[in-house]
Design an enzyme around this catalytic site. Structure first.
Site, PDB file in Angstrom:
ATOM      1  N   LYS A  66      50.693  72.148  23.446  1.00  0.00           N
ATOM      2  CA  LYS A  66      50.420  73.479  24.013  1.00  0.00           C
ATOM      3  C   LYS A  66      49.771  74.385  22.959  1.00  0.00           C
ATOM      4  CE  LYS A  66      54.208  73.509  27.413  1.00  0.00           C
ATOM      5  NZ  LYS A  66      55.505  74.114  27.771  1.00  0.00           N
ATOM      6  N   ALA A  86      56.242  76.945  23.367  1.00  0.00           N
ATOM      7  CA  ALA A  86      57.571  76.329  23.426  1.00  0.00           C
ATOM      8  C   ALA A  86      57.639  75.386  24.615  1.00  0.00           C
ATOM      9  CB  ALA A  86      58.647  77.405  23.550  1.00  0.00           C
ATOM     10  N   ASP A  87      58.527  74.422  24.517  1.00  0.00           N
ATOM     11  CA  ASP A  87      58.805  73.551  25.659  1.00  0.00           C
ATOM     12  C   ASP A  87      60.313  73.312  25.699  1.00  0.00           C
ATOM     13  OD1 ASP A  87      57.451  71.863  27.812  1.00  0.00           O
ATOM     14  OD2 ASP A  87      58.897  70.464  26.949  1.00  0.00           O
ATOM     15  N   THR A  88      60.898  73.492  26.876  1.00  0.00           N
ATOM     16  CA  THR A  88      62.349  73.350  27.045  1.00  0.00           C
ATOM     17  C   THR A  88      62.640  72.260  28.061  1.00  0.00           C
ATOM     18  OG1 THR A  88      62.696  75.698  26.561  1.00  0.00           O
ATOM     19  CG2 THR A  88      64.478  74.557  27.714  1.00  0.00           C
ATOM     20  N   ALA A 123      61.610  72.924  21.795  1.00  0.00           N
ATOM     21  CA  ALA A 123      60.764  72.863  20.602  1.00  0.00           C
ATOM     22  C   ALA A 123      59.862  74.075  20.660  1.00  0.00           C
ATOM     23  CB  ALA A 123      59.933  71.589  20.597  1.00  0.00           C
TER      24      ALA A 123
END
Length: 207
Positions: A66, A86-88, A123
């Protein structure tokens, strides 16, 4: 940043590019920095799982992808800005559960989580020019035992849609959670304590 440099001597962060369309992430940043000018510039990437990828590997890869996609597509006036992506994921037994594809799928996901513990992994990447920091934050969440009727009633509120694991802890989904160990804001979608820790390393302060 030189670790001897005093926090107070850093400039306060005034603006950043948020590589996410999540209103929750935007709201969390504004909770931390109410005057922050946020340019929302979502990344357009394929978020599909690669083979037997673990939840941890997935979030690390997607947050980095991203960041690269957002930076590559920034308009001239935003080039050189600080970018946050961010990635959740909700992860159970190492496997990412993803977002529900339908109300029935949401019921299935929540029943898998009922009475069990799972991890929420985020992250995040902060990047400005060549300087780049990445952090992985994990929170353990335990659901109380839920009945099928209760899960169906929760899913019927519509809150499950577009949420990793099919619930929102900051909303009515708080009723499903027995306990959490770790960062609460991570479960909402952005671990603010990690943002606060990384920003001085990028040369900015929050307060």
């Amino acid at each position: 940043m030189n670790h001897n440099q005093h926090y107070a001597s850093l400039p306060r962060l005034e603006s950043l590019v948020l590589g996410s369309a999540s209103p929750r992430r935007r709201d969390l940043l504004l909770q931390l920095m109410p005057d922050l000018a946020i340019q929302v510039h979502p990344a357009d990437i394929d978020e599909s799982l690669l083979g037997q990828e673990s939840g941890e590997a997935l979030v690390l890869r997607l947050a980095a992808a991203k960041a690269a996609a957002v930076i590559a597509s920034l308009p001239q006036k935003l080039q050189g800005s600080l970018v946050l992506t961010a990635d959740t994921e909700v992860v159970q037994n190492g496997q990412p559960l993803g977002k529900p594809q339908s109300p029935e799928h949401a019921v299935e996901l929540l029943l898998r989580l009922s009475g069990q513990s799972h991890q929420v992994k985020t992250a995040l990447v902060l990047q400005q020019g060549p300087q780049r920091l990445q952090r992985l934050v994990t929170t353990e969440v335990t659901f109380r035992q839920l009945s099928v009727e209760e899960v169906r009633a929760y899913v019927a509120t519509g809150e499950s849609a577009d949420k990793a694991g099919g619930y929102g802890i900051q909303g009515r989904g708080a009723a499903l959670v027995a306990s959490i160990r770790g960062s609460y804001t991570n479960v909402v979608g952005l671990p603010l304590e990690a943002v606060a820790e990384l920003l001085p390393q990028m040369g900015y302060r929050i307060f």
